[in-house]
Design a protein around this motif. Structure first.
Motif, PDB file in Angstrom:
ATOM      1  N   ILE B  94       0.850  -1.199   0.000  1.00 24.46           N
ATOM      2  CA  ILE B  94       0.000   0.000   0.000  1.00 24.46           C
ATOM      3  C   ILE B  94       0.883   1.245   0.000  1.00 24.46           C
ATOM      4  CG2 ILE B  94      -1.761   1.266   1.307  1.00 24.46           C
ATOM      5  CD1 ILE B  94      -2.745  -1.467   2.373  1.00 24.46           C
ATOM      6  N   VAL B  95       1.959   1.200   0.795  1.00 22.31           N
ATOM      7  CA  VAL B  95       2.882   2.342   0.866  1.00 22.31           C
ATOM      8  C   VAL B  95       3.494   2.607  -0.516  1.00 22.31           C
ATOM      9  CG1 VAL B  95       4.973   3.253   1.951  1.00 22.31           C
ATOM     10  CG2 VAL B  95       3.358   1.909   3.306  1.00 22.31           C
ATOM     11  N   SER B  96       3.904   1.544  -1.191  1.00 19.73           N
ATOM     12  CA  SER B  96       4.518   1.751  -2.507  1.00 19.73           C
ATOM     13  C   SER B  96       3.473   2.147  -3.543  1.00 19.73           C
ATOM     14  CB  SER B  96       5.284   0.506  -2.954  1.00 19.73           C
ATOM     15  OG  SER B  96       4.441  -0.625  -2.959  1.00 19.73           O
ATOM     16  N   ALA B  97       2.276   1.571  -3.455  1.00 18.57           N
ATOM     17  CA  ALA B  97       1.223   1.921  -4.416  1.00 18.57           C
ATOM     18  C   ALA B  97       0.820   3.384  -4.258  1.00 18.57           C
ATOM     19  CB  ALA B  97       0.008   1.024  -4.230  1.00 18.57           C
ATOM     20  N   MET B  98       0.877   3.882  -3.029  1.00 20.60           N
ATOM     21  CA  MET B  98       0.526   5.285  -2.794  1.00 20.60           C
ATOM     22  C   MET B  98       1.707   6.221  -3.099  1.00 20.60           C
ATOM     23  SD  MET B  98      -1.808   4.927   0.639  1.00 20.60           S
ATOM     24  CE  MET B  98      -2.112   6.672   0.864  1.00 20.60           C
ATOM     25  N   ARG B  99       2.823   5.605  -3.470  1.00 22.69           N
ATOM     26  CA  ARG B  99       4.050   6.333  -3.854  1.00 22.69           C
ATOM     27  C   ARG B  99       4.546   7.222  -2.711  1.00 22.69           C
ATOM     28  NH1 ARG B  99       4.407   6.392  -9.461  1.00 22.69           N
ATOM     29  NH2 ARG B  99       6.555   7.039  -9.103  1.00 22.69           N
ATOM     30  N   LEU B 100       4.596   6.640  -1.512  1.00 21.53           N
ATOM     31  CA  LEU B 100       5.038   7.371  -0.327  1.00 21.53           C
ATOM     32  C   LEU B 100       6.500   7.026  -0.026  1.00 21.53           C
ATOM     33  CD1 LEU B 100       1.834   6.758   1.826  1.00 21.53           C
ATOM     34  CD2 LEU B 100       2.456   8.850   0.608  1.00 21.53           C
ATOM     35  N   PRO B 101       7.356   8.038   0.045  1.00 19.97           N
ATOM     36  CA  PRO B 101       8.800   7.782   0.176  1.00 19.97           C
ATOM     37  C   PRO B 101       9.249   7.483   1.613  1.00 19.97           C
ATOM     38  CG  PRO B 101       8.407  10.130  -0.019  1.00 19.97           C
ATOM     39  CD  PRO B 101       7.058   9.480  -0.125  1.00 19.97           C
ATOM     40  N   VAL B 102       8.681   6.467   2.217  1.00 19.45           N
ATOM     41  CA  VAL B 102       9.077   6.060   3.570  1.00 19.45           C
ATOM     42  C   VAL B 102      10.437   5.360   3.483  1.00 19.45           C
ATOM     43  CG1 VAL B 102       8.475   4.525   5.487  1.00 19.45           C
ATOM     44  CG2 VAL B 102       6.669   5.793   4.287  1.00 19.45           C
ATOM     45  N   VAL B 103      11.316   5.634   4.432  1.00 18.04           N
ATOM     46  CA  VAL B 103      12.598   4.919   4.480  1.00 18.04           C
ATOM     47  C   VAL B 103      12.595   3.991   5.687  1.00 18.04           C
ATOM     48  CG1 VAL B 103      15.104   5.136   4.733  1.00 18.04           C
ATOM     49  CG2 VAL B 103      13.856   6.724   3.246  1.00 18.04           C
ATOM     50  N   MET B 104      13.013   2.757   5.456  1.00 21.48           N
ATOM     51  CA  MET B 104      13.007   1.757   6.525  1.00 21.48           C
ATOM     52  C   MET B 104      14.353   1.043   6.599  1.00 21.48           C
ATOM     53  SD  MET B 104      10.440  -1.349   7.319  1.00 21.48           S
ATOM     54  CE  MET B 104      10.088  -1.943   5.685  1.00 21.48           C
ATOM     55  N   GLY B 105      14.831   0.858   7.824  1.00 22.62           N
ATOM     56  CA  GLY B 105      16.004   0.012   8.038  1.00 22.62           C
ATOM     57  C   GLY B 105      15.500  -1.343   8.493  1.00 22.62           C
ATOM     58  N   ASN B 106      15.994  -2.407   7.880  1.00 20.35           N
ATOM     59  CA  ASN B 106      15.576  -3.747   8.302  1.00 20.35           C
ATOM     60  C   ASN B 106      16.797  -4.543   8.762  1.00 20.35           C
ATOM     61  OD1 ASN B 106      13.813  -6.019   8.626  1.00 20.35           O
ATOM     62  ND2 ASN B 106      14.724  -6.860   6.762  1.00 20.35           N
ATOM     63  N   ALA B 107      16.806  -4.869  10.054  1.00 18.38           N
ATOM     64  CA  ALA B 107      17.900  -5.670  10.607  1.00 18.38           C
ATOM     65  C   ALA B 107      17.588  -7.128  10.319  1.00 18.38           C
ATOM     66  CB  ALA B 107      18.016  -5.423  12.107  1.00 18.38           C
ATOM     67  N   ASN B 108      18.138  -7.654   9.232  1.00 14.45           N
ATOM     68  CA  ASN B 108      17.745  -8.979   8.727  1.00 14.45           C
ATOM     69  C   ASN B 108      17.900 -10.071   9.776  1.00 14.45           C
ATOM     70  OD1 ASN B 108      19.196  -7.442   6.232  1.00 14.45           O
ATOM     71  ND2 ASN B 108      17.353  -8.554   5.615  1.00 14.45           N
ATOM     72  N   ARG B 109      16.838 -10.830   9.925  1.00 16.96           N
ATOM     73  CA  ARG B 109      16.813 -11.923  10.905  1.00 16.96           C
ATOM     74  C   ARG B 109      15.906 -13.023  10.363  1.00 16.96           C
ATOM     75  NH1 ARG B 109      13.362 -11.192  16.553  1.00 16.96           N
ATOM     76  NH2 ARG B 109      12.283 -13.164  16.236  1.00 16.96           N
ATOM     77  N   ALA B 110      16.223 -14.262  10.742  1.00 14.16           N
ATOM     78  CA  ALA B 110      15.419 -15.404  10.311  1.00 14.16           C
ATOM     79  C   ALA B 110      13.992 -15.267  10.822  1.00 14.16           C
ATOM     80  CB  ALA B 110      16.035 -16.697  10.842  1.00 14.16           C
ATOM     81  N   SER B 130       6.661  -6.447  -2.982  1.00 17.34           N
ATOM     82  CA  SER B 130       5.851  -5.384  -2.383  1.00 17.34           C
ATOM     83  C   SER B 130       5.973  -4.053  -3.111  1.00 17.34           C
ATOM     84  CB  SER B 130       6.248  -5.173  -0.919  1.00 17.34           C
ATOM     85  OG  SER B 130       6.013  -6.324  -0.187  1.00 17.34           O
ATOM     86  N   GLY B 131       6.876  -3.968  -4.073  1.00 20.05           N
ATOM     87  CA  GLY B 131       7.020  -2.712  -4.809  1.00 20.05           C
ATOM     88  C   GLY B 131       7.925  -1.693  -4.140  1.00 20.05           C
ATOM     89  N   TRP B 132       8.718  -2.136  -3.163  1.00 18.98           N
ATOM     90  CA  TRP B 132       9.671  -1.239  -2.521  1.00 18.98           C
ATOM     91  C   TRP B 132      11.027  -1.332  -3.213  1.00 18.98           C
ATOM     92  CZ3 TRP B 132       9.727   0.635   3.045  1.00 18.98           C
ATOM     93  CH2 TRP B 132       8.435   0.792   3.542  1.00 18.98           C
ATOM     94  N   ILE B 133      11.772  -0.238  -3.168  1.00 20.27           N
ATOM     95  CA  ILE B 133      13.184  -0.307  -3.552  1.00 20.27           C
ATOM     96  C   ILE B 133      13.874  -1.063  -2.421  1.00 20.27           C
ATOM     97  CG2 ILE B 133      15.296   1.047  -3.871  1.00 20.27           C
ATOM     98  CD1 ILE B 133      13.515   3.259  -5.080  1.00 20.27           C
ATOM     99  N   CYS B 134      14.722  -2.013  -2.777  1.00 15.43           N
ATOM    100  CA  CYS B 134      15.303  -2.887  -1.764  1.00 15.43           C
ATOM    101  C   CYS B 134      16.816  -2.962  -1.956  1.00 15.43           C
ATOM    102  CB  CYS B 134      14.657  -4.263  -1.914  1.00 15.43           C
ATOM    103  SG  CYS B 134      15.144  -5.432  -0.681  1.00 15.43           S
ATOM    104  N   MET B 135      17.559  -2.549  -0.929  1.00 14.75           N
ATOM    105  CA  MET B 135      19.020  -2.499  -1.031  1.00 14.75           C
ATOM    106  C   MET B 135      19.668  -3.236   0.127  1.00 14.75           C
ATOM    107  SD  MET B 135      19.418   1.549  -1.484  1.00 14.75           S
ATOM    108  CE  MET B 135      18.782   2.411  -2.907  1.00 14.75           C
ATOM    109  N   PHE B 136      20.911  -3.622  -0.054  1.00 13.86           N
ATOM    110  CA  PHE B 136      21.666  -4.310   0.996  1.00 13.86           C
ATOM    111  C   PHE B 136      22.962  -3.559   1.295  1.00 13.86           C
ATOM    112  CE2 PHE B 136      19.598  -8.381   1.811  1.00 13.86           C
ATOM    113  CZ  PHE B 136      18.643  -8.381   0.817  1.00 13.86           C
ATOM    114  N   ALA B 137      23.224  -3.345   2.586  1.00 13.62           N
ATOM    115  CA  ALA B 137      24.486  -2.728   3.008  1.00 13.62           C
ATOM    116  C   ALA B 137      25.447  -3.830   3.414  1.00 13.62           C
ATOM    117  CB  ALA B 137      24.254  -1.790   4.175  1.00 13.62           C
ATOM    118  N   GLU B 138      26.730  -3.582   3.164  1.00 11.59           N
ATOM    119  CA  GLU B 138      27.717  -4.617   3.469  1.00 11.59           C
ATOM    120  C   GLU B 138      28.452  -4.360   4.784  1.00 11.59           C
ATOM    121  OE1 GLU B 138      30.018  -6.267   0.161  1.00 11.59           O
ATOM    122  OE2 GLU B 138      31.791  -5.949   1.396  1.00 11.59           O
ATOM    123  N   ASN B 139      28.637  -3.089   5.135  1.00 10.31           N
ATOM    124  CA  ASN B 139      29.356  -2.766   6.377  1.00 10.31           C
ATOM    125  C   ASN B 139      28.758  -1.504   6.998  1.00 10.31           C
ATOM    126  OD1 ASN B 139      30.517  -0.455   5.041  1.00 10.31           O
ATOM    127  ND2 ASN B 139      31.964  -1.854   4.063  1.00 10.31           N
ATOM    128  N   GLY B 140      29.277  -1.132   8.158  1.00 10.36           N
ATOM    129  CA  GLY B 140      28.723  -0.010   8.908  1.00 10.36           C
ATOM    130  C   GLY B 140      28.754   1.312   8.157  1.00 10.36           C
TER     131      GLY B 140
END
Ligand code: SF4
Ligand code: SF4
Lengths: 102, 387
Positions: B94-110, B130-140
């Motif tokens: 819904i957030v992506s369909a409404m084109r809302l530029p929310v930024v989220m940090g996801n601490a990947n966990r099982a 989900s239609g979000w831009i999805c990126m991965f960081a490698e280090n701090g």
């Protein structure tokens, strides 16, 4: 791709004519959509039984019931979708639903 | 450039957010993201930044609060992990369909079950569509940089899409690393205030999140898909701008000693650091092995991937998630499908490994390269599971 705000009243035809996020910039434009085309049954009022309580007007989900000069009520058939809620809520039994026939 | 400090990466993520002039944060704490939530709450409570921290009762509410706040034109941040992200699932498209530029940090966990709080990518993969831009960081350092970049990308008028930045839980969130923070002045120069395309205001009524009938829904989906594909151009442009201003460059696909390699290892997230050491070891022994790091997962950088793997014979994909009962790991499956028509494409070996916090060491990478050499077909395989 530059984003534009389409302000036309026309229903978007092609995918790229849709506003980003399907945003609608014309307030109240639901009136251009005739929900009356869904109707299979039509409410009819018997004003002899009507006590002018206004419940049908309040409960109509389309907001398409209005009061006339004498204080009786009727539906705008452009928008009445035939749900029958008005007839269900009218406790003196002044509204009956009739099948729409061609 | 600001000074170099030693800092836990989760804390650093929130310090980076604090530099971004946010208006609203709605964050519900969950391991291993908790330090991000707590530290951001501290920053706002202490009055270091002028923002609203909405204390919510769940992640479903945190993402919903973010959507509402973003629709009013606010700059918005949230963070979560695993079960929290799963709980947000309903609201994400819904957030992506409404084109809302929310930024989220996801601490990947099982994801459960069984309950496991350690790192892998099984939380983000079910959100792939989900239609979000999805990126991965490698280090701090990448976490700091990419958090700041994310606001600029998400809010760009040619993008207007939410971004999830993946930060491997514990492996990254709980590391203490030497980090370089840009100064507030430098961030202000890079990141202008948000200029919303449209926002909710009683004086100027508009409708957002409208209903779609069957005669318009498909057109809307194509528009959303196209917007996500098109965002790559702006992402690359903004990464270049960052490189110019701060001297650290970011690309959708990055390579390490990949030139002339006949075998390439492909990783996403923090694993790339360990894999690069394995590449060094193997190169020392004369093996032509290199590394490809996929920074951008959505939109998928197909052209960049093609260029990075050109000429290699074997591509070893490291998948930290599994599509049960399907064709393998989500990354391996997708790459196989995307390269299906390419003449002379490499043999693709898809390993499922590093699940639920299982360590993947330098020796493991070397062993997988050995195993890939012997493998005849392209079926997926679990690595390191006791037989
Ligand atoms: S609910 Fe029935 S009685 Fe009341 S105003 Fe409507 S028609 Fe009349
Ligand atoms: S049938 Fe439904 S839509 Fe029509 S007037 Fe009655 S309540 Fe309104």
């Amino acid at each position: 791709m530059k984003q534009k705000k389409a302000a036309s009243k026309a229903w978007p035809e092609k995918w790229h004519e849709i506003n980003p996020g399907c945003m609608v910039f014309i307030p109240g434009n639901a009136s251009t959509y005739h929900t009356g085309s869904w109707r299979a049954q039509r409410p009819e009022w018997d004003n002899k039984k009507c006590i002018k309580c206004g419940l049908c007007y309040i409960f109509c989900p389309e907001g398409c019931i209005s009061e006339d000069a004498e204080g009786f009520f009727k539906a705008n058939l452009d928008y009445c979708k035939g749900c029958g809620i008005c007839a269900h809520e009218c406790w003196p039994g002044a509204i009956k639903m009739f099948e729409e026939v061609e | 450039m600001g000074k170099r400090v030693g800092m836990e990466v989760a804390i650093a993520a929130s310090e980076a957010v604090a530099l971004c002039n946010i208006d609203v944060a709605a964050v519900y704490p969950i391991t291993p993201q908790s330090h991000m939530a707590e530290h951001l709450a501290d920053i706002i409570h202490d009055g270091r930044i002028d923002a609203e921290f909405i204390t919510v009762e769940s992640e479903h509410s945190s993402i919903s609060a973010c959507a509402g706040a973003s629709a009013t034109g606010a700059r918005v941040y949230t963070a979560t992990s695993s079960q929290g992200l799963m709980y947000m699932h309903e609201i994400l498209p819904i957030v992506s369909a409404m084109r809302l530029p929310v930024v989220m940090g996801n601490a990947n966990r099982a994801v459960s079950g069984p309950l496991n709080i350690w790192n892998d990518h099984t939380d983000i993969m079910p959100q792939r569509d989900s239609g979000w831009i999805c990126m991965f960081a490698e280090n701090g350092q990448e976490v700091v940089d990419m958090t700041i970049q994310s606001f600029k990308i998400a809010e760009h008028p040619d993008v207007m899409l939410p971004i999830v930045l993946n930060i491997d839980g514990f492996q990254l969130t709980h590391m203490i690393e030497p980090l370089e923070f840009p100064t507030q002045k430098e961030v202000n120069k890079f990141l202008p205030p948000r200029k919303p395309f449209a926002s909710l205001h009683p004086d100027n009524p508009i409708s957002m999140g409208c209903f779609n009938t069957p005669d318009i829904y498909a057109e809307t989906m194509k528009a959303k898909d196209t917007a996500l594909h098109n965002s790559k151009k702006t992402i690359v442009k903004i990464w270049k701008e960052w490189g110019k201003q701060f001297g650290r460059t970011y690309k959708p696909v990055e390579t390490y000693r990949a030139k002339g390699a006949d075998t390439l290892i492909l990783t996403m997230g923090s694993m790339g650091e360990t894999a690069s050491i394995a590449v060094d070891e193997l190169r020392k022994k004369g093996a032509a092995v290199g590394l490809v790091r996929l920074r951008l997962w959505r939109p998928f950088p197909l052209d960049e991937l093609r260029a990075a793997i050109k000429g290699c014979k074997t591509l070893i994909v490291m998948d930290r998630a599994i599509s049960f009962g399907g064709a393998g790991g989500p990354v391996g499956t997708e790459i196989k499908s995307l390269l299906y028509h390419d003449k002379g494409r490499p043999r693709i070996v898809d390993f499922i490994m590093g699940l639920g916090g299982r360590d993947v060491t330098v020796n493991d990478f070397i062993a997988m390269v050995e195993r890939a050499k012997k493998k005849k077909d392209e079926t997926y395989e679990y690595y390191g599971v006791r037989e």
